[in-house]
Enzyme design. Structure first.
Site, mmCIF file in Angstrom:
data_model
loop_
_atom_site.group_PDB
_atom_site.id
_atom_site.type_symbol
_atom_site.label_atom_id
_atom_site.label_comp_id
_atom_site.label_asym_id
_atom_site.label_seq_id
_atom_site.Cartn_x
_atom_site.Cartn_y
_atom_site.Cartn_z
ATOM 1 N N TYR A 12 0.884 -1.176 0.000
ATOM 2 C CA TYR A 12 0.000 0.000 0.000
ATOM 3 C C TYR A 12 0.913 1.216 0.000
ATOM 4 O O TYR A 12 2.141 1.076 0.122
ATOM 5 C CB TYR A 12 -0.850 -0.020 1.278
ATOM 6 C CG TYR A 12 0.029 -0.306 2.470
ATOM 7 C CD1 TYR A 12 0.761 0.726 3.062
ATOM 8 C CD2 TYR A 12 0.249 -1.614 2.933
ATOM 9 C CE1 TYR A 12 1.637 0.484 4.090
ATOM 10 C CE2 TYR A 12 1.132 -1.860 3.968
ATOM 11 C CZ TYR A 12 1.819 -0.806 4.547
ATOM 12 O OH TYR A 12 2.708 -1.053 5.544
ATOM 13 N N SER B 15 6.649 1.590 11.881
ATOM 14 C CA SER B 15 6.588 0.194 11.465
ATOM 15 C C SER B 15 5.128 -0.214 11.308
ATOM 16 O O SER B 15 4.266 0.235 12.068
ATOM 17 C CB SER B 15 7.291 -0.682 12.502
ATOM 18 O OG SER B 15 6.393 -1.635 13.025
ATOM 19 N N LYS B 16 4.890 -1.064 10.318
ATOM 20 C CA LYS B 16 3.488 -1.374 10.032
ATOM 21 C C LYS B 16 2.871 -2.211 11.142
ATOM 22 O O LYS B 16 1.668 -2.261 11.286
ATOM 23 C CB LYS B 16 3.332 -2.026 8.670
ATOM 24 C CG LYS B 16 3.888 -3.402 8.545
ATOM 25 C CD LYS B 16 3.522 -3.972 7.187
ATOM 26 C CE LYS B 16 4.240 -5.293 6.972
ATOM 27 N NZ LYS B 16 4.339 -5.672 5.610
ATOM 28 N N ARG B 17 3.686 -2.873 11.941
ATOM 29 C CA ARG B 17 3.137 -3.664 13.031
ATOM 30 C C ARG B 17 2.710 -2.787 14.209
ATOM 31 O O ARG B 17 1.807 -3.097 14.935
ATOM 32 C CB ARG B 17 4.155 -4.721 13.495
ATOM 33 C CG ARG B 17 3.825 -6.103 12.950
ATOM 34 C CD ARG B 17 4.979 -7.051 13.007
ATOM 35 N NE ARG B 17 5.882 -6.806 11.885
ATOM 36 C CZ ARG B 17 7.109 -6.321 12.000
ATOM 37 N NH1 ARG B 17 7.594 -6.003 13.183
ATOM 38 N NH2 ARG B 17 7.853 -6.121 10.944
ATOM 39 N N ARG B 18 3.421 -1.659 14.370
ATOM 40 C CA ARG B 18 3.180 -0.812 15.544
ATOM 41 C C ARG B 18 2.325 0.403 15.229
ATOM 42 O O ARG B 18 1.519 0.846 16.024
ATOM 43 C CB ARG B 18 4.545 -0.297 16.000
ATOM 44 C CG ARG B 18 4.977 -0.668 17.358
ATOM 45 C CD ARG B 18 6.271 0.016 17.722
ATOM 46 N NE ARG B 18 7.006 0.583 16.631
ATOM 47 C CZ ARG B 18 8.237 0.238 16.294
ATOM 48 N NH1 ARG B 18 8.866 -0.697 16.957
ATOM 49 N NH2 ARG B 18 8.856 0.837 15.304
#
Ligand code: GLU
Length: 478
Positions: A15, A233-236
């Site tokens: 994305y 970060s995409k996780r956080r």
């Protein structure tokens, strides 16, 4: 058009990341500022990781942000033959060579556990193309200086640069080759991109020089970090532009906010229209320190942009959110009512997604008060029942316009020794089901006297009926 040509070159692996959006924006602003051309090139050569869905998603996010490209989108994969041809030409000119060293052999010879180094074993072996052979670039002695608008002229000694692979043994070009060849083909004058690309820039420049192509000017932008100074970060963190779209941010607000991540105009202005951004933008004055992506500040910007919208524009913006809620929650929208309440909501929301909850009381037959509000606003204060009971009779004779309803409520409160805020609280909960919402007197006006009285009656019956002197004057909670 001037000869300023910039490009945004995303790799379609998911994305549009907000960092990527900032890069795209700075390129766009630089092109706009200098009357140049903004090229969009999709770097889709990593077949294992790239998908057409993510290309589509990235283009959709760029379009939503209003970052219109003048050329493209070009697909890097479509120029593969040219990338290979350049590598071939470099071999023909002696600037690159075939190599058949296996990794294990190189490691054995170099004997440095940390090294990824290549020792130049095949440099002068004059190998022909063949199975398992890569093409390596012959890095000359010397040093390469990167002309970077933000960083001065960092120099890289070639002693630290291997004879790097430009064509893999399966014949596919490596990223830096495709990247440099494409920029040369597209006559890119300024490469504005993330700082993670700085370490490979000397290789890029060596390739330009070997191709006889002009070397562009660079601007390697600082990373974006969260409140803990960690790289996003995409996780956080919320990193996808699409997320912000779904939350009800306006593209203009996001563009304005992104522009200020590392750059600011000389004066103290923070809210700048696109035209103002274009007029003031100078990529050379981007700050080198990591930029804090502050969601709370972005939200604040969004609220400012929402309030600045012309009312009919705001209604257009909010309509999809209201329609979605109507579908999901089974409301019937009365357009005339929505037109009257949208400007009230406009003063209260920071996000478009907050609009449905605010307008809900106008489109439902019955309001349900949650337990906490019943306890806190209707049961605990000793005056709630009297206020609602008095409202039933006072409102019955009051001119039904917001200003007069306010006066009525004020007088009612004064009789009970209550200020306006305390008087409003139980009435608001009774007619809207919530403790906070749109301005109460306008809400009452739009709702209409009958519905307002019916809801007050219903609240008295449902929540306060243990009190004896409740004498509802209207019935039917509509
Ligand atoms: N495709 C690269 C990326 O998405 C960009 C390379 C460049 O801008 O030169 O990180």
């Amino acid at each position: 058009m001037t000869d300023v040509r910039v490009r945004f070159a995303p790799s379609p692996t998911g994305y549009l990341h907000v960092g990527g959006a900032r890069t795209a924006l700075y390129n766009w602003l630089h092109a706009q500022r200098h009357g140049g051309t903004f090229v969009l090139r999709v770097e889709d050569t990593d077949a294992a990781r790239n998908t057409t869905e993510s290309t589509d998603a990235i283009l959709a996010s760029l379009s939503w942000l209003g970052l219109r490209w003048d050329e493209g989108p070009y697909l890097q994969s479509e120029a593969r033959a040219e990338h290979v041809a350049v590598a071939q030409r470099l071999v023909d000119e002696g600037r690159a060579y075939y190599c058949d060293c296996a990794r294990a052999e190189i490691e054995e010879r170099v004997r440095d556990p940390h090294a990824t180094r290549y020792d130049g074993h095949c440099r002068d072996r004059g190998l022909a193309p063949g199975t398992g052979r890569v093409v390596r670039f012959r890095v000359p002695d010397g040093r390469t200086v990167v002309r970077d608008l933000l960083r001065g002229e960092p120099a890289f000694d070639h002693a630290g640069i291997d004879d790097f692979v430009v064509l893999r043994s399966d014949g596919t070009p490596v990223f830096v080759l495709a990247n440099a060849v494409d920029d040369a083909r597209m006559r890119i004058s300024h490469v504005i991109r993330g700082e993670e690309h700085l370490p490979t820039t000397p290789k890029y420049i060596l390739l330009c020089e070997a191709m006889g192509a002009p070397v562009p000017t660079f601007a390697h932008l600082p990373v974006l970090v969260n409140e803990k100074r960690q790289k996003l970060s995409k996780r956080r963190d919320h990193v996808a532009v699409e997320y912000y779209r779904e939350q009800g941010f306006l593209p203009d607000a996001l563009v304005n906010y992104l522009a200020l991540l590392g750059w600011s105009p000389r004066d103290d202005r923070e809210i700048l229209s696109r035209d103002e951004l274009v007029a003031a933008f100078d990529v050379g004055s981007v700050n080198l320190s990591a930029a804090f992506f502050d969601e709370a500040k972005l939200r604040h910007f969004n609220g400012v942009y929402i309030r600045e919208r012309a009312p009919d524009r705001f209604l257009d913006d909010a309509r999809p959110w209201v329609d979605d809620a109507a579908r999901a929650r089974g409301w019937t929208i009365d357009d005339a009512v929505l037109e009257r309440v949208a400007p009230l909501a406009q003063t209260r929301v920071a996000l478009l997604s907050e609009v449905p909850d605010l307008v809900e009381p106008f489109f439902v037959d019955d309001v349900v008060v949650d337990g906490a509000a019943v306890e806190e606003v209707l049961l605990r204060p000793p005056y709630a029942r009297s206020v609602l009971t008095a409202a039933l009779s006072d409102y019955a004779d009051c001119d039904w316009v917001a200003e007069r309803i306010k006066d009525c409520t004020h007088e009612l409160g004064a009789r009970h020794d209550l200020n306006l805020r305390k008087t409003q609280a139980p009435i608001r909960v009774a007619v809207t089901g919530r403790k906070v919402g749109l301005p109460l007197f306008e809400t009452l006006e739009v709702l209409g006297r009958d519905r307002a009285l019916a809801r007050i009656t219903a609240a008295l019956e449902r929540y306060l009926s243990h009190d004896e002197d409740v004498t509802p004057r209207a019935t039917g909670a509509r």
